[in-house]
Design an enzyme around this catalytic site. Structure first.
Site, PDB file in Angstrom:
ATOM      1  N   HIS A 146       1.422   0.427   9.182  1.00 50.59           N
ATOM      2  CA  HIS A 146       2.367  -0.644   8.616  1.00 50.59           C
ATOM      3  C   HIS A 146       2.489  -1.627   9.887  1.00 50.59           C
ATOM      4  O   HIS A 146       3.170  -1.356  11.031  1.00 50.59           O
ATOM      5  CB  HIS A 146       2.286  -0.715   7.748  1.00 50.59           C
ATOM      6  CG  HIS A 146       3.327  -1.841   6.637  1.00 50.59           C
ATOM      7  ND1 HIS A 146       3.939  -3.346   6.528  1.00 50.59           N
ATOM      8  CD2 HIS A 146       2.277  -2.357   6.321  1.00 50.59           C
ATOM      9  CE1 HIS A 146       3.740  -3.908   6.266  1.00 50.59           C
ATOM     10  NE2 HIS A 146       3.144  -3.419   5.651  1.00 50.59           N
TER      11      HIS A 146
ATOM     12  N   HIS B 272      -6.829  -4.747   4.983  1.00 48.87           N
ATOM     13  CA  HIS B 272      -5.272  -5.183   4.120  1.00 48.87           C
ATOM     14  C   HIS B 272      -5.380  -4.479   2.569  1.00 48.87           C
ATOM     15  O   HIS B 272      -5.603  -3.521   2.662  1.00 48.87           O
ATOM     16  CB  HIS B 272      -5.511  -6.538   3.656  1.00 48.87           C
ATOM     17  CG  HIS B 272      -4.573  -7.007   3.654  1.00 48.87           C
ATOM     18  ND1 HIS B 272      -3.014  -7.581   3.296  1.00 48.87           N
ATOM     19  CD2 HIS B 272      -4.512  -8.549   3.437  1.00 48.87           C
ATOM     20  CE1 HIS B 272      -2.647  -8.236   3.285  1.00 48.87           C
ATOM     21  NE2 HIS B 272      -2.768  -9.076   2.965  1.00 48.87           N
TER      22      HIS B 272
ATOM     23  N   ASP C 278      -0.538   1.030  -0.362  1.00 51.19           N
ATOM     24  CA  ASP C 278      -1.987   1.504  -0.852  1.00 51.19           C
ATOM     25  C   ASP C 278      -1.984   3.238  -0.633  1.00 51.19           C
ATOM     26  O   ASP C 278      -3.762   3.366  -1.354  1.00 51.19           O
ATOM     27  CB  ASP C 278      -3.391   0.780   0.092  1.00 51.19           C
ATOM     28  CG  ASP C 278      -3.271  -0.119   0.121  1.00 51.19           C
ATOM     29  OD1 ASP C 278      -3.112  -1.163   0.884  1.00 51.19           O
ATOM     30  OD2 ASP C 278      -3.112  -0.714  -1.025  1.00 51.19           O
TER      31      ASP C 278
HETATM   32  C1  SDX Z   1      -0.933  -3.467   3.078  1.00 52.23           C
HETATM   33  O1  SDX Z   1       1.292  -6.805   6.083  1.00 52.23           O
HETATM   34  C2  SDX Z   1       1.550  -6.425   4.673  1.00 52.23           C
HETATM   35  O2  SDX Z   1       2.257  -6.440   4.531  1.00 52.23           O
HETATM   36  C3  SDX Z   1       0.641  -5.923   4.364  1.00 52.23           C
HETATM   37  C4  SDX Z   1       0.562  -5.230   3.171  1.00 52.23           C
HETATM   38  C5  SDX Z   1       1.032  -6.528   1.771  1.00 52.23           C
HETATM   39  O3  SDX Z   1       1.972  -5.585   1.219  1.00 52.23           O
HETATM   40  O4  SDX Z   1       0.506  -7.367   1.388  1.00 52.23           O
HETATM   41  O5  SDX Z   1       1.676  -3.895   3.431  1.00 52.23           O
HETATM   42  C6  SDX Z   1      -0.540  -4.668   2.297  1.00 52.23           C
HETATM   43  O6  SDX Z   1      -2.316  -4.399   3.785  1.00 52.23           O
HETATM   44  C7  SDX Z   1      -1.778  -2.135   3.580  1.00 52.23           C
HETATM   45  C8  SDX Z   1      -1.527  -1.680   4.786  1.00 52.23           C
HETATM   46  C9  SDX Z   1      -3.218  -1.374   4.283  1.00 52.23           C
HETATM   47  N1  SDX Z   1      -4.197  -0.827   5.496  1.00 52.23           N
HETATM   48  C10 SDX Z   1      -4.260   0.286   5.668  1.00 52.23           C
HETATM   49  O7  SDX Z   1      -3.827   1.057   5.441  1.00 52.23           O
HETATM   50  C11 SDX Z   1      -5.479   0.419   7.033  1.00 52.23           C
HETATM   51  C12 SDX Z   1      -4.708   1.869   8.054  1.00 52.23           C
HETATM   52  N2  SDX Z   1      -3.884   1.005   8.646  1.00 52.23           N
HETATM   53  C13 SDX Z   1      -3.704   0.434  10.040  1.00 52.23           C
HETATM   54  O8  SDX Z   1      -5.292  -0.342   9.693  1.00 52.23           O
HETATM   55  C14 SDX Z   1      -2.884  -0.038   9.739  1.00 52.23           C
HETATM   56  O9  SDX Z   1      -1.907   0.304  10.343  1.00 52.23           O
HETATM   57  C15 SDX Z   1      -2.701  -1.558  10.130  1.00 52.23           C
HETATM   58  C16 SDX Z   1      -3.301  -2.415  10.159  1.00 52.23           C
HETATM   59  C17 SDX Z   1      -2.109  -1.229   8.520  1.00 52.23           C
HETATM   60  C18 SDX Z   1      -1.161  -2.482  10.918  1.00 52.23           C
HETATM   61  O10 SDX Z   1      -1.964  -2.188  12.128  1.00 52.23           O
HETATM   62  P1  SDX Z   1      -1.519  -2.744  13.193  1.00 52.23           P
HETATM   63  O11 SDX Z   1      -0.021  -2.680  13.340  1.00 52.23           O
HETATM   64  O12 SDX Z   1      -1.845  -3.868  13.950  1.00 52.23           O
HETATM   65  O13 SDX Z   1      -1.313  -1.881  14.502  1.00 52.23           O
HETATM   66  P2  SDX Z   1      -2.503  -1.619  15.509  1.00 52.23           P
HETATM   67  O14 SDX Z   1      -3.674  -1.321  14.863  1.00 52.23           O
HETATM   68  O15 SDX Z   1      -2.005  -1.651  16.539  1.00 52.23           O
HETATM   69  O16 SDX Z   1      -2.393   0.986  15.350  1.00 52.23           O
HETATM   70  C19 SDX Z   1      -1.281   0.433  16.643  1.00 52.23           C
HETATM   71  C20 SDX Z   1      -1.564   2.269  16.926  1.00 52.23           C
HETATM   72  C21 SDX Z   1      -3.593   2.227  17.333  1.00 52.23           C
HETATM   73  O17 SDX Z   1      -3.406   3.324  18.278  1.00 52.23           O
HETATM   74  P3  SDX Z   1      -3.101   3.072  20.208  1.00 52.23           P
HETATM   75  O18 SDX Z   1      -3.964   2.028  20.316  1.00 52.23           O
HETATM   76  O19 SDX Z   1      -2.114   2.994  20.162  1.00 52.23           O
HETATM   77  O20 SDX Z   1      -3.763   4.715  20.026  1.00 52.23           O
HETATM   78  O21 SDX Z   1      -1.792   3.311  15.737  1.00 52.23           O
HETATM   79  C22 SDX Z   1      -2.947   3.521  15.640  1.00 52.23           C
HETATM   80  C23 SDX Z   1      -4.016   2.678  16.270  1.00 52.23           C
HETATM   81  O22 SDX Z   1      -4.679   3.108  16.251  1.00 52.23           O
HETATM   82  N3  SDX Z   1      -3.306   3.778  14.481  1.00 52.23           N
HETATM   83  C24 SDX Z   1      -3.506   4.367  13.198  1.00 52.23           C
HETATM   84  C25 SDX Z   1      -3.722   3.894  11.938  1.00 52.23           C
HETATM   85  N4  SDX Z   1      -3.204   2.950  12.169  1.00 52.23           N
HETATM   86  C26 SDX Z   1      -2.720   2.196  13.089  1.00 52.23           C
HETATM   87  N5  SDX Z   1      -4.321   5.637  13.676  1.00 52.23           N
HETATM   88  C27 SDX Z   1      -4.962   5.847  12.881  1.00 52.23           C
HETATM   89  N6  SDX Z   1      -4.802   5.801  11.022  1.00 52.23           N
HETATM   90  C28 SDX Z   1      -4.257   4.681  11.112  1.00 52.23           C
HETATM   91  N7  SDX Z   1      -4.250   4.455   9.938  1.00 52.23           N
END
Ligand code: SDX
Length: 440
Positions: free
Chosen positions: A306, A267, A362
């Site tokens: 996201h 997050h 981010d």
């Molecule tokens: C913020 O919710 C909000 O609004 C948050 C926010 C706000 O203003 O409050 O916008 C702020 O928190 C932005 C997000 C910051 N976090 C990151 O940058 C961390 C990296 N990103 C992730 O961990 C992920 O993308 C999330 C947590 C942001 C979203 O996760 P989801 O929607 O639950 O997606 P998921 O974990 O189910 O992933 C779906 C697929 C998976 O692959 P498969 O299992 O299908 O093979 O996408 C892959 C994940 O492994 N994946 C990524 C990835 N994010 C998802 N693979 C590599 N790098 C990534 N960043």
């Protein structure tokens, strides 16, 4: 055609008409679907709430496919261009742009509450020199609840008003004090002649000069960054705020919980992780090797992806533009070259495209913060400061929503039942339950 779902339970052949309102069905309407009178009835199961609306809200609108973000209906692009953080905070909290008189009164009320009780300094001095500033912020926000016992009167509108001013005003002071503690430097008291963002910069960076004069370009950049981070509908930390406050806990304790949720690397802690990732990559020539790692599931490309945006995060675009203005003043952050190369490669790569992974808020914010002179540990703190106005707005909306009550989800029980107690001498060292792999 009626706005209903016809659900046939093939276990009994019975059909049920469930009304559709606002594109949703009320989960409680599923409970009537039973196989027998003593059956509990059907529940919905939605770990992490990927497809569950927890509330009605008029604060922030996001269209993840179109990359649209609006606060109270106003596009983020216009607010970032023309508003200030404090005016945007008013909009988010009260639902309308203030008149000049309202803005003057709001600015006075926030400015008037920037000081914190002197004892707060003792709490901060108790932290180790290398304590993470976000940990200090979570702790001291929670401690504020002990200074304002009146905050427990959450059903009293006047009390909510005072806590709104106190929280938005004091979180920057706590944040700056945490930074100064990390640096082993004396705390700088608020300068109430400066703007909200100018005062924050003064509390961070004032040295022996009699009066800190913020650089207007930096002050503007902080305003834009704070506007972009002010709210984001039902994200993890907003959900924490609403859930904790739903027990009628005071808003300082709920805000501490929200800040704790924001601290997580998935997050608000992602902006710090992005810089650690870029530093580890070290050179844009090494980007392909890291992209390969992320695609194999070894770690994540921090700052990408996201839950809602399946297209570009509109905030990332604006931050990228702001970066250029800041770099013109303070010099280009070499990390930007690595970030741009990472973005270029990722946006062409099938793995990221099919998962709709784009840069989020981010990805670039940390690069600017670092160029502005902030240590990476301060990045989630810089996220929490403006997000306090969003958390407060979510709290005020929840506590006055007649549909809301204490949050208490159900579960699918997977454990044992009716097991008789075993005396010590009869117990065998059963194999420890295998550790459940943490989700990636
Ligand atoms: C913020 O919710 C909000 O609004 C948050 C926010 C706000 O203003 O409050 O916008 C702020 O928190 C932005 C997000 C910051 N976090 C990151 O940058 C961390 C990296 N990103 C992730 O961990 C992920 O993308 C999330 C947590 C942001 C979203 O996760 P989801 O929607 O639950 O997606 P998921 O974990 O189910 O992933 C779906 C697929 C998976 O692959 P498969 O299992 O299908 O093979 O996408 C892959 C994940 O492994 N994946 C990524 C990835 N994010 C998802 N693979 C590599 N790098 C990534 N960043």
């Amino acid at each position: 055609m009626p706005d209903t779902l016809s659900i046939t339970d093939n276990r009994t052949g019975k059909t049920y008409e469930v009304p559709i309102t606002d594109g949703t069905i009320h989960a409680i309407d599923l409970r009537q679907i039973k196989t027998s009178p003593d059956d509990f009835g059907i529940m919905s199961y939605d770990p992490a709430f990927t497809n569950t609306a927890s509330c009605r809200s008029a604060i922030t609108y996001i269209d993840g496919d179109r990359g649209i973000l609006e606060y109270r209906g106003y596009p983020i692009e216009q607010l970032a261009e023309r508003s200030t953080y404090l005016e945007t905070a008013y909009l988010i909290v009260y639902g309308k742009l203030p008149t000049q008189r309202e803005l003057d009164e709001w600015t006075h009320n926030i400015t008037y509450h920037t000081f914190v009780h002197e004892n707060i300094k003792k709490f901060l001095e108790g932290f180790r020199y290398d304590a993470h500033p976000m940990g200090m912020l979570v702790g001291t926000i929670g401690a504020l609840s002990t200074f304002y016992p009146d905050a427990r009167h959450v059903l009293d509108a006047e009390s909510r008003e005072v806590q709104t001013h106190r929280l938005i005003a004091k979180v920057p002071t706590l944040a700056a004090f945490a930074y100064r503690h990390n640096r082993g430097m004396p705390f700088v008291y608020p300068d109430n002649e400066l703007s909200f963002c100018g005062n924050f910069l003064s509390m961070l960076w004032k040295m022996s000069e009699s009066k800190y004069r913020p650089d207007p370009v930096l002050e503007r950049a902080v305003n834009v960054l704070f506007i972009l981070h002010a709210d984001h509908e039902q994200n993890c930390s907003a959900n924490a705020m609403r859930s904790v406050a739903s027990s009628r806990s005071d808003p300082y304790s709920a805000t501490a919980a929200a800040a704790a949720a924001l601290y997580g690397p998935l997050h608000g802690g992602a902006n710090e992780e992005v810089l650690h990732m870029l530093a580890e990559i070290g050179d844009k020539k090494r980007v392909p090797e890291f992209v390969k790692k992320f695609k194999s599931g070894e770690g994540r490309l921090m700052g990408f992806g996201h839950r809602v945006y399946k297209n570009y995060d509109p905030r990332a675009k604006i931050i990228k533009r702001t970066a250029d203005e800041v770099f013109d003043l303070v010099g280009r952050n070499p990390m930007l070259d690595i970030a741009l190369e990472l973005e270029r490669i990722a946006l062409e790569d099938e793995y990221f495209i099919e998962r709709k992974l784009y840069p989020n808020v981010d990805f670039y914010s940390g690069i600017i913060y670092q160029a502005l002179g902030f240590p990476v540990e301060m990045f989630p703190v810089l996220f929490a400061i403006p997000r306090t106005s969003g958390w407060v707005a979510q709290w005020r909306e929840m506590i006055t929503d007649p549909e809301q009550k204490i949050a208490r989800p159900r579960q699918i029980y997977t454990g044992g039942r009716g097991i008789d107690y075993v005396p010590m001498e009869q117990r065998k060292t059963a194999p420890a339950a295998e550790a459940v792999a943490a989700p990636r």
